[in-house]
Design a protein around this motif. Sequence first.
Motif, mmCIF file in Angstrom:
data_model
loop_
_atom_site.group_PDB
_atom_site.id
_atom_site.type_symbol
_atom_site.label_atom_id
_atom_site.label_comp_id
_atom_site.label_asym_id
_atom_site.label_seq_id
_atom_site.Cartn_x
_atom_site.Cartn_y
_atom_site.Cartn_z
ATOM 1 N N ARG A 96 11.629 5.537 16.059
ATOM 2 C CA ARG A 96 11.466 6.173 17.374
ATOM 3 C C ARG A 96 10.963 7.607 17.201
ATOM 4 N N LYS A 97 11.620 8.349 16.316
ATOM 5 C CA LYS A 97 11.316 9.772 16.152
ATOM 6 C C LYS A 97 10.946 10.082 14.707
ATOM 7 N N LEU A 98 10.049 11.004 14.559
ATOM 8 C CA LEU A 98 9.607 11.467 13.249
ATOM 9 C C LEU A 98 10.677 12.359 12.645
ATOM 10 N N LYS A 99 11.127 12.036 11.438
ATOM 11 C CA LYS A 99 12.156 12.822 10.759
ATOM 12 C C LYS A 99 11.556 13.805 9.755
ATOM 13 N N HIS A 100 10.252 13.728 9.555
ATOM 14 C CA HIS A 100 9.566 14.587 8.597
ATOM 15 C C HIS A 100 8.601 15.507 9.349
ATOM 16 N N LYS A 101 7.996 16.412 8.631
ATOM 17 C CA LYS A 101 7.037 17.321 9.261
ATOM 18 C C LYS A 101 5.798 16.577 9.746
ATOM 19 N N ALA A 102 5.455 15.510 9.050
ATOM 20 C CA ALA A 102 4.243 14.768 9.404
ATOM 21 C C ALA A 102 4.450 13.280 9.142
ATOM 22 N N ALA A 103 3.710 12.476 9.884
ATOM 23 C CA ALA A 103 3.807 11.023 9.725
ATOM 24 C C ALA A 103 3.406 10.593 8.315
ATOM 25 N N ILE A 104 2.472 11.284 7.724
ATOM 26 C CA ILE A 104 2.036 10.921 6.371
ATOM 27 C C ILE A 104 3.184 11.080 5.379
ATOM 28 N N GLU A 105 4.016 12.094 5.565
ATOM 29 C CA GLU A 105 5.180 12.287 4.687
ATOM 30 C C GLU A 105 6.161 11.131 4.831
ATOM 31 N N ALA A 106 6.373 10.699 6.063
ATOM 32 C CA ALA A 106 7.268 9.559 6.300
ATOM 33 C C ALA A 106 6.679 8.299 5.673
ATOM 34 N N ALA A 107 5.377 8.120 5.812
ATOM 35 C CA ALA A 107 4.720 6.942 5.233
ATOM 36 C C ALA A 107 4.903 6.913 3.715
ATOM 37 N N VAL A 108 4.714 8.046 3.077
ATOM 38 C CA VAL A 108 4.881 8.121 1.620
ATOM 39 C C VAL A 108 6.320 7.787 1.237
ATOM 40 N N LYS A 109 7.269 8.315 1.986
ATOM 41 C CA LYS A 109 8.688 8.040 1.720
ATOM 42 C C LYS A 109 8.967 6.544 1.795
ATOM 43 N N TYR A 110 8.521 5.911 2.868
ATOM 44 C CA TYR A 110 8.788 4.477 3.037
ATOM 45 C C TYR A 110 7.984 3.620 2.059
ATOM 46 N N PHE A 111 6.820 4.077 1.679
ATOM 47 C CA PHE A 111 6.025 3.338 0.688
ATOM 48 C C PHE A 111 6.842 3.146 -0.584
ATOM 49 N N ARG A 112 7.494 4.205 -1.003
ATOM 50 C CA ARG A 112 8.332 4.128 -2.206
ATOM 51 C C ARG A 112 9.640 3.373 -1.927
ATOM 52 N N LYS A 113 10.268 3.670 -0.805
ATOM 53 C CA LYS A 113 11.546 3.037 -0.471
ATOM 54 C C LYS A 113 11.409 1.515 -0.407
ATOM 55 N N LEU A 114 10.287 1.036 0.090
ATOM 56 C CA LEU A 114 10.070 -0.408 0.236
ATOM 57 C C LEU A 114 9.406 -1.026 -0.998
ATOM 58 N N ASP A 115 9.327 -0.254 -2.083
ATOM 59 C CA ASP A 115 8.777 -0.722 -3.367
ATOM 60 C C ASP A 115 7.327 -1.183 -3.276
ATOM 61 N N MET A 116 6.584 -0.597 -2.369
ATOM 62 C CA MET A 116 5.185 -0.992 -2.230
ATOM 63 C C MET A 116 4.351 -0.551 -3.424
ATOM 64 N N HIS A 117 4.796 0.466 -4.114
ATOM 65 C CA HIS A 117 4.100 0.952 -5.302
ATOM 66 C C HIS A 117 4.287 0.016 -6.497
ATOM 67 N N LYS A 118 5.106 -1.007 -6.325
ATOM 68 C CA LYS A 118 5.389 -1.931 -7.423
ATOM 69 C C LYS A 118 4.604 -3.238 -7.325
ATOM 70 N N THR A 119 3.670 -3.353 -6.376
ATOM 71 C CA THR A 119 2.891 -4.589 -6.303
ATOM 72 C C THR A 119 2.024 -4.709 -7.556
ATOM 73 N N ILE A 120 1.791 -5.924 -7.964
ATOM 74 C CA ILE A 120 1.086 -6.192 -9.223
ATOM 75 C C ILE A 120 -0.300 -5.558 -9.259
ATOM 76 N N LEU A 121 -1.058 -5.713 -8.163
ATOM 77 C CA LEU A 121 -2.441 -5.230 -8.149
ATOM 78 C C LEU A 121 -2.604 -3.860 -7.495
ATOM 79 N N LYS A 122 -1.508 -3.214 -7.160
ATOM 80 C CA LYS A 122 -1.551 -1.882 -6.529
ATOM 81 C C LYS A 122 -2.408 -1.886 -5.262
ATOM 82 N N ASN A 123 -2.193 -2.935 -4.443
ATOM 83 C CA ASN A 123 -3.021 -3.090 -3.247
ATOM 84 C C ASN A 123 -2.193 -3.236 -1.969
ATOM 85 N N GLY A 124 -1.088 -2.518 -1.920
ATOM 86 C CA GLY A 124 -0.260 -2.520 -0.720
ATOM 87 C C GLY A 124 -0.724 -1.465 0.267
#
Length: 144
Positions: free
Chosen positions: A33-61
């Motif tokens: 609902r609400k942005l908890k970071h200074k910018a949406a991109i910061e939140a996206a980066v946080k969730y990218f790591r939290k959801l293990d998207m950086h661990k996909t085999i081909l790095k294509n998440g």
Amino acid sequence: MDIFSIAEQDRIVQAISVAEGKTSGEIRLVVERKLKHKAAIEAAVKYFRKLDMHKTILKNGVLIYIAVDDHEFAIIGDTAIHDRVGEDFWGATQEEMVSFFRQDMLVDGLIAGIQQIGEQLQYFFPRKADDINELPDDIYYGEN
């Protein structure tokens, strides 16, 4: 969270499933609902790591993050897809989504973005017979 109706959630998840059915890439949607970071991109980066998207085999998440009440969103892709599509693609996809958002068509905008992302993932990372779905296709509701 009461942001989307059951039917809207089903449409979004179906769009993700269809897009991923043509590619080895992974697409996730994070909604708050609400942005908890200074910018949406910061939140996206946080969730990218939290959801293990950086661990996909081909790095294509690819992750779409949206803070609905704040009217902020960001799209980020892992290194392999970003290196192929470049900044112009992300900007064009965001513009397409915003064209729907301005008409108060949030779900249609998200689906349009998912479809565009899926097309690029399909082009650069076509699905192979042995591909597996590495991450869930559901909507991830963030911390608020």
